[in-house]
Design an enzyme around this catalytic site. Structure first.
Site, mmCIF file in Angstrom:
data_model
loop_
_atom_site.group_PDB
_atom_site.id
_atom_site.type_symbol
_atom_site.label_atom_id
_atom_site.label_comp_id
_atom_site.label_asym_id
_atom_site.label_seq_id
_atom_site.Cartn_x
_atom_site.Cartn_y
_atom_site.Cartn_z
ATOM 1 N N GLU A 76 8.077 13.198 -5.591
ATOM 2 C CA GLU A 76 7.741 12.633 -4.290
ATOM 3 C C GLU A 76 6.701 13.470 -3.568
ATOM 4 O OE1 GLU A 76 8.374 9.800 -3.193
ATOM 5 O OE2 GLU A 76 9.931 9.141 -4.564
ATOM 6 N N TYR A 158 11.041 11.328 5.119
ATOM 7 C CA TYR A 158 10.796 10.499 3.939
ATOM 8 C C TYR A 158 11.329 11.161 2.669
ATOM 9 C CZ TYR A 158 8.440 8.740 -0.141
ATOM 10 O OH TYR A 158 8.189 8.272 -1.400
ATOM 11 N N ASP A 176 7.463 5.012 3.676
ATOM 12 C CA ASP A 176 6.128 5.545 3.397
ATOM 13 C C ASP A 176 5.133 4.436 3.693
ATOM 14 O OD1 ASP A 176 6.433 3.761 1.301
ATOM 15 O OD2 ASP A 176 5.839 5.176 -0.265
ATOM 16 N N CYS A 230 2.497 -6.074 -3.057
ATOM 17 C CA CYS A 230 2.108 -6.212 -1.653
ATOM 18 C C CYS A 230 1.075 -5.139 -1.312
ATOM 19 C CB CYS A 230 3.341 -6.083 -0.757
ATOM 20 S SG CYS A 230 3.077 -6.608 0.952
ATOM 21 N N CYS A 237 0.824 -12.577 -3.398
ATOM 22 C CA CYS A 237 1.939 -13.271 -2.729
ATOM 23 C C CYS A 237 2.637 -14.264 -3.652
ATOM 24 C CB CYS A 237 1.428 -13.975 -1.479
ATOM 25 S SG CYS A 237 0.709 -12.847 -0.255
ATOM 26 N N CYS A 240 5.394 -12.456 -5.455
ATOM 27 C CA CYS A 240 6.292 -11.629 -4.643
ATOM 28 C C CYS A 240 7.686 -12.244 -4.604
ATOM 29 C CB CYS A 240 5.739 -11.493 -3.228
ATOM 30 S SG CYS A 240 6.824 -10.540 -2.131
ATOM 31 N N CYS A 246 8.568 -13.840 4.177
ATOM 32 C CA CYS A 246 7.396 -13.146 4.723
ATOM 33 C C CYS A 246 6.758 -13.962 5.849
ATOM 34 C CB CYS A 246 6.374 -12.888 3.619
ATOM 35 S SG CYS A 246 4.932 -11.956 4.199
#
Length: 450
Positions: A76, A158, A176, A230, A237, A240, A246
């Site tokens: 990370e 985070y 994030d 995304c 889309c 997705c 959305c």
């Protein structure tokens, strides 16, 4: 803090104003989003080395949660501001050298910087080392909760959420850039994503969505969705798994003036500061045909930009200074820092302007005027071997081999490659006179790893 959402009434548009603090996911949305994202993630997750380590069902039999937490932590931190494709090789090399937090705690900052070289944002590496030492000195057991993880130096909200959820299955969110993008599009949030109130409420929304039975997988799923589907400029889309929820997509299909990519709101970047510096690649040429050239490196201050890292002697200058001004600044620096008086204590074998090189940091555009300065010390190298006062500037006197293995920043390595190309193109040799009166010519450069 208001969030505007376009709505259509009859044939004209109106604006529905919603307070961002009132936005939330409904009881119907939450289970659908959780199930849809996890199903998609199970089928489409990328195969990444840190996931193999952190997966509790891994066939390799890795059961140690502290090892999983360490792997998540390293990955990370590396992934901040760096592409996944770049991180993979760095992560594998890091884990091979320091497979546990105990191994890392015994490393030096020089070793860590060498391993990190090329990733940029070197403060991340220093925080990893300092955090590892802190945990080991505190008993060696990894903190298990997000709140306790934030007590470790360099671990923020985070990273703490990622470690706690993925390694220890604590039901906490992560936020994030990818998560911000997914959530602002799901709820068509048009307020400034950098605003503290907006950030606070995005964390609240992310907390609503976390799946209590698979928090780590869910957090990775929503980040993976933002990274691969995304995306910032070209969201897919049609593929997705949560497109039906959305609101940004819904608005874009009913209003020609609205696009999914309008969310999150575009924020103007802070104007970069323009700095200028004179950089001198100082090469010390010793007598004798078999002697190797050595180079002077200076350690930067322990605080600030590129803290504690090594670089060639350099001086910040005011704007587009001319050549005499730049050389005067370098001469003063060399005399004050190393006692090198170019008129008295050494002979200039070669001094050539190499050219200009621009290195861009996130907030600074640094224009460097680079020169190659080859010197022969009249009193031998003892001048550079005197004991350094700990209160004065720190420096090294290194040969070509050491220069090629040090953890130099990408900017410093590019300066050296710049010099190498200059030497090759201009075929500028440095000469040394032997006792028999003949001269030996050699090219003074070193090949640095890319």
């Amino acid at each position: 803090m208001k969030r505007c959402r376009r709505a259509e009434s009859s044939s004209k548009e109106t604006a529905e104003v919603v307070d961002i603090e009132d936005i939330s996911f409904t009881g119907k949305e939450i289970p659908y989003i959780r199930a849809s994202l996890l199903e998609w993630y199970d089928k489409n997750r990328r195969v990444l080395p840190w996931r193999r380590i952190s997966n509790r069902e891994n066939g390799a039999g890795i059961e140690d949660r502290d090892t999983r937490a360490y792997a998540v932590w390293v990955s990370e931190v590396m992934l901040q501001q760096t592409r996944v494709q770049t991180v993979v090789d760095y992560f594998n090399r890091w884990m091979e050298k320091w497979p546990t937090i105990h191994h890392l705690s015994r490393a030096s900052i020089e070793e860590v910087n060498e391993m990190w070289a090329g990733l940029g944002y070197y403060r991340r590496a220093r925080f990893l080392l300092e955090g590892a030492k802190m945990i080991v000195e505190g008993g060696g057991e990894f903190p298990k909760t997000a709140s306790s993880l934030q007590m470790v130096k360099g671990i923020g909200n985070y990273t703490a959420g990622a470690i706690a959820s993925i390694a220890f299955e604590e039901s906490v969110p992560v936020v994030d850039g990818n998560v911000v993008r997914v959530i602002t599009r799901l709820k068509a949030i048009s307020s400034n994503p950098k605003n503290s109130t907006t950030i606070k409420n995005i964390w609240k929304l992310a907390r609503q969505l976390v799946d209590n039975s698979r928090p780590g997988d869910f957090n990775q799923a929503i980040m993976e969705l933002g990274a691969t589907v995304c995306s910032i400029a070209a969201p897919s889309c049609s593929t997705c798994p949560i497109s039906q929820q959305c609101q940004a997509l819904s608005l874009s299909t009913s209003h020609e003036s609205v696009q999914v990519t309008d969310y999150p709101m575009k924020v103007a970047k802070a104007k970069q500061r323009h700095d200028f510096s004179a950089v001198s690649v100082v090469e010390i040429v010793e007598e004798g045909s078999q002697s190797e050239s050595r180079y002077i490196l200076v350690k930067r201050p322990d605080e600030g930009l590129l803290a504690g890292l090594w670089e060639f002697p350099s001086v910040l200058i005011e704007g587009e200074a001319d050549l005499p001004t730049r050389r005067k600044a370098i001469d003063i620096f060399l005399k004050q820092s190393f006692g090198l008086d170019l008129k008295r204590s050494c002979k200039i074998v070669l001094r050539e302007e190499v050219g200009e090189y621009v290195h861009v940091f996130s907030h600074i555009r640094l224009k460097m005027y680079v020169e190659l300065l080859s010197l022969r010390l009249t009193g031998g190298t003892t001048l550079l071997k005197k004991k350094q006062d700990s209160a004065t500037i720190m420096w090294k006197y290194v040969d070509k081999k050491a220069l090629s293995t040090l953890g130099l920043t990408s900017g410093v390595r590019k300066v050296m490659l710049f010099v190498i190309l200059f030497v090759i193109m201009h075929k500028t040799p440095v000469s040394s006179k032997r006792e028999d009166g003949h001269y030996t010519f050699h090219f003074s450069f070193v090949v640095l790893p890319t």
